[in-house]
Write an enzyme that holds these catalytic residues in place. Sequence first.
Site, PDB file in Angstrom:
ATOM      1  N   GLU A   1      41.470 -27.473  51.942  1.00  0.00           N
ATOM      2  CA  GLU A   1      41.059 -26.066  51.803  1.00  0.00           C
ATOM      3  C   GLU A   1      40.395 -25.511  53.056  1.00  0.00           C
ATOM      4  O   GLU A   1      40.531 -24.336  53.388  1.00  0.00           O
ATOM      5  CB  GLU A   1      40.093 -25.912  50.611  1.00  0.00           C
ATOM      6  CG  GLU A   1      40.735 -26.060  49.244  1.00  0.00           C
ATOM      7  CD  GLU A   1      40.848 -27.495  48.757  1.00  0.00           C
ATOM      8  OE1 GLU A   1      40.570 -28.436  49.534  1.00  0.00           O
ATOM      9  OE2 GLU A   1      41.220 -27.675  47.590  1.00  0.00           O
TER      10      GLU A   1
ATOM     11  N   GLY B   1      44.083 -28.482  44.858  1.00  0.00           N
ATOM     12  CA  GLY B   1      44.068 -28.512  43.392  1.00  0.00           C
ATOM     13  C   GLY B   1      44.858 -29.675  42.814  1.00  0.00           C
ATOM     14  O   GLY B   1      44.622 -30.084  41.672  1.00  0.00           O
TER      15      GLY B   1
ATOM     16  N   ALA C   1      46.467 -25.335  44.715  1.00  0.00           N
ATOM     17  CA  ALA C   1      46.557 -24.020  44.084  1.00  0.00           C
ATOM     18  C   ALA C   1      47.608 -23.229  44.861  1.00  0.00           C
ATOM     19  O   ALA C   1      47.834 -23.499  46.043  1.00  0.00           O
ATOM     20  CB  ALA C   1      45.207 -23.320  44.153  1.00  0.00           C
TER      21      ALA C   1
ATOM     22  N   GLU D   1      42.539 -32.506  42.950  1.00  0.00           N
ATOM     23  CA  GLU D   1      41.529 -32.217  41.924  1.00  0.00           C
ATOM     24  C   GLU D   1      42.077 -32.485  40.519  1.00  0.00           C
ATOM     25  O   GLU D   1      41.357 -32.986  39.645  1.00  0.00           O
ATOM     26  CB  GLU D   1      41.064 -30.761  42.062  1.00  0.00           C
ATOM     27  CG  GLU D   1      40.261 -30.553  43.350  1.00  0.00           C
ATOM     28  CD  GLU D   1      39.980 -29.092  43.650  1.00  0.00           C
ATOM     29  OE1 GLU D   1      40.952 -28.306  43.711  1.00  0.00           O
ATOM     30  OE2 GLU D   1      38.809 -28.723  43.808  1.00  0.00           O
TER      31      GLU D   1
HETATM   32  N1  COA Z   1      50.856 -22.846  47.542  1.00  0.00           N
HETATM   33  C1  COA Z   1      51.985 -22.127  47.632  1.00  0.00           C
HETATM   34  N2  COA Z   1      53.115 -22.558  48.201  1.00  0.00           N
HETATM   35  C2  COA Z   1      53.089 -23.810  48.690  1.00  0.00           C
HETATM   36  C3  COA Z   1      51.959 -24.637  48.640  1.00  0.00           C
HETATM   37  C4  COA Z   1      50.792 -24.104  48.033  1.00  0.00           C
HETATM   38  N3  COA Z   1      49.681 -24.802  47.911  1.00  0.00           N
HETATM   39  N4  COA Z   1      52.250 -25.814  49.223  1.00  0.00           N
HETATM   40  C5  COA Z   1      53.529 -25.723  49.626  1.00  0.00           C
HETATM   41  N5  COA Z   1      54.040 -24.523  49.297  1.00  0.00           N
HETATM   42  C6  COA Z   1      55.394 -24.029  49.537  1.00  0.00           C
HETATM   43  C7  COA Z   1      55.634 -23.715  51.009  1.00  0.00           C
HETATM   44  O1  COA Z   1      55.107 -22.429  51.313  1.00  0.00           O
HETATM   45  C8  COA Z   1      57.118 -23.768  51.063  1.00  0.00           C
HETATM   46  O2  COA Z   1      57.633 -22.584  50.499  1.00  0.00           O
HETATM   47  P1  COA Z   1      58.879 -21.813  51.238  1.00  0.00           P
HETATM   48  O3  COA Z   1      60.001 -22.826  51.193  1.00  0.00           O
HETATM   49  O4  COA Z   1      59.089 -20.634  50.361  1.00  0.00           O
HETATM   50  O5  COA Z   1      58.399 -21.529  52.639  1.00  0.00           O
HETATM   51  C9  COA Z   1      57.470 -24.903  50.098  1.00  0.00           C
HETATM   52  O6  COA Z   1      56.346 -25.045  49.229  1.00  0.00           O
HETATM   53  C10 COA Z   1      57.694 -26.222  50.785  1.00  0.00           C
HETATM   54  O7  COA Z   1      56.563 -26.495  51.591  1.00  0.00           O
HETATM   55  P2  COA Z   1      56.642 -26.789  53.156  1.00  0.00           P
HETATM   56  O8  COA Z   1      55.313 -26.426  53.750  1.00  0.00           O
HETATM   57  O9  COA Z   1      57.840 -26.146  53.742  1.00  0.00           O
HETATM   58  O10 COA Z   1      56.840 -28.371  53.140  1.00  0.00           O
HETATM   59  P3  COA Z   1      56.416 -29.404  54.272  1.00  0.00           P
HETATM   60  O11 COA Z   1      57.005 -30.710  53.858  1.00  0.00           O
HETATM   61  O12 COA Z   1      56.710 -28.873  55.612  1.00  0.00           O
HETATM   62  O13 COA Z   1      54.819 -29.496  54.144  1.00  0.00           O
HETATM   63  C11 COA Z   1      52.726 -29.709  52.972  1.00  0.00           C
HETATM   64  C12 COA Z   1      54.230 -30.021  52.985  1.00  0.00           C
HETATM   65  C13 COA Z   1      52.183 -30.176  51.627  1.00  0.00           C
HETATM   66  C14 COA Z   1      52.025 -30.449  54.114  1.00  0.00           C
HETATM   67  C15 COA Z   1      52.511 -28.193  53.152  1.00  0.00           C
HETATM   68  O14 COA Z   1      53.327 -27.515  52.224  1.00  0.00           O
HETATM   69  C16 COA Z   1      51.100 -27.753  52.925  1.00  0.00           C
HETATM   70  O15 COA Z   1      50.248 -27.922  53.769  1.00  0.00           O
HETATM   71  N6  COA Z   1      50.836 -27.119  51.756  1.00  0.00           N
HETATM   72  C17 COA Z   1      49.557 -26.545  51.457  1.00  0.00           C
HETATM   73  C18 COA Z   1      48.560 -27.581  51.034  1.00  0.00           C
HETATM   74  C19 COA Z   1      47.226 -26.929  50.784  1.00  0.00           C
HETATM   75  O16 COA Z   1      46.597 -26.361  51.662  1.00  0.00           O
HETATM   76  N7  COA Z   1      46.765 -27.020  49.527  1.00  0.00           N
HETATM   77  C20 COA Z   1      45.489 -26.518  49.127  1.00  0.00           C
HETATM   78  C21 COA Z   1      45.594 -25.124  48.670  1.00  0.00           C
HETATM   79  S1  COA Z   1      44.028 -24.481  48.187  1.00  0.00           S
END
Ligand code: COA
Length: 256
Positions: free
Chosen positions: A133, A110, A65, A113
């Site tokens: 989460e 999500g 999400a 999911e």
């Molecule tokens: N919601 C909003 N933005 C998200 C996102 C999410 N769930 N997952 C990634 N992004 C965004 C990042 O904020 C970043 O944006 P920016 O360039 O404006 O800073 C962009 O996508 C790229 O992500 P980044 O974190 O820089 O890539 P990475 O390769 O370093 O890491 C992940 C990848 C997937 C490990 C990391 O993005 C992450 O942990 N995301 C969240 C996952 C999560 O907690 N999901 C459950 C949500 S309830």
Amino acid sequence: MYSTILTEAKNGLLKIIINRPEKLNALNEVVLAELKIIVESLKQDASIKGAIITGAGEKSFVAGADIGGFLQVDKNQGASLAAHGQSIFSMIENSGKPIMAAVNGFALGGGCELAMACHFRYASAQAKFGQPEINLGIIPGYGGTQRLTRLIGKGRAMEWMMRGDMVDAQEAYRIGLINKVIAHDQLMEEAEATMQLIITKPQPALEALIKATNAAEDGTKEGYETEAQSFGRAFASENMREGVTAFMEKRKPNFK
Ligand code: COA
């Protein structure tokens, strides 16, 4: 036609591509609304016999999400958000036409999911799965506590959601979350070949077997309600504010 989803129809098969690669295809309100319209229209469109859901870009299926709006969400809105996401994912699960997930990268929160709501899953060898989460001070809200438990068993699901880290495609395959691991550049070809085979089967029988197989899982209504209410309550917590702020500031959270 849609602002966050690409669709491609070919030989009776609809490809649904979540298309926000700059945000790793995170699910915001618009994506959910557009996904709902597409899944609804699948039912009406006689020319389409089945669908594949995947993510745009090389890196991500759906990274969850959209965390960006979380700080504005209160307890009641959190519970409604979960119920809304659950209802769309349930439409996918209960679609009379087969829908598979082709997981091309991160399937987190999500995203995992969404993949689990599909009837079955293939994944690229680069895919990573997880329900992270807990690291934001919340819990899965789009059916993850229910579907992960059913797919991989309670003990594994508990550990996975409590650890909040990622597993690779091989491990997801080993524990039965996904049906097949495929070389990254072959994923769509294999997914399409499988779906092309499936959609040659008699449609009423496909619909009946989806309905009957889904009916094998009973007692879920209360589980989904509990998940949505608990998801909402987590949005009233200091830990959620800290977890989300830490994510946006790209630092480790300091939970109470
Ligand atoms: N919601 C909003 N933005 C998200 C996102 C999410 N769930 N997952 C990634 N992004 C965004 C990042 O904020 C970043 O944006 P920016 O360039 O404006 O800073 C962009 O996508 C790229 O992500 P980044 O974190 O820089 O890539 P990475 O390769 O370093 O890491 C992940 C990848 C997937 C490990 C990391 O993005 C992450 O942990 N995301 C969240 C996952 C999560 O907690 N999901 C459950 C949500 S309830």
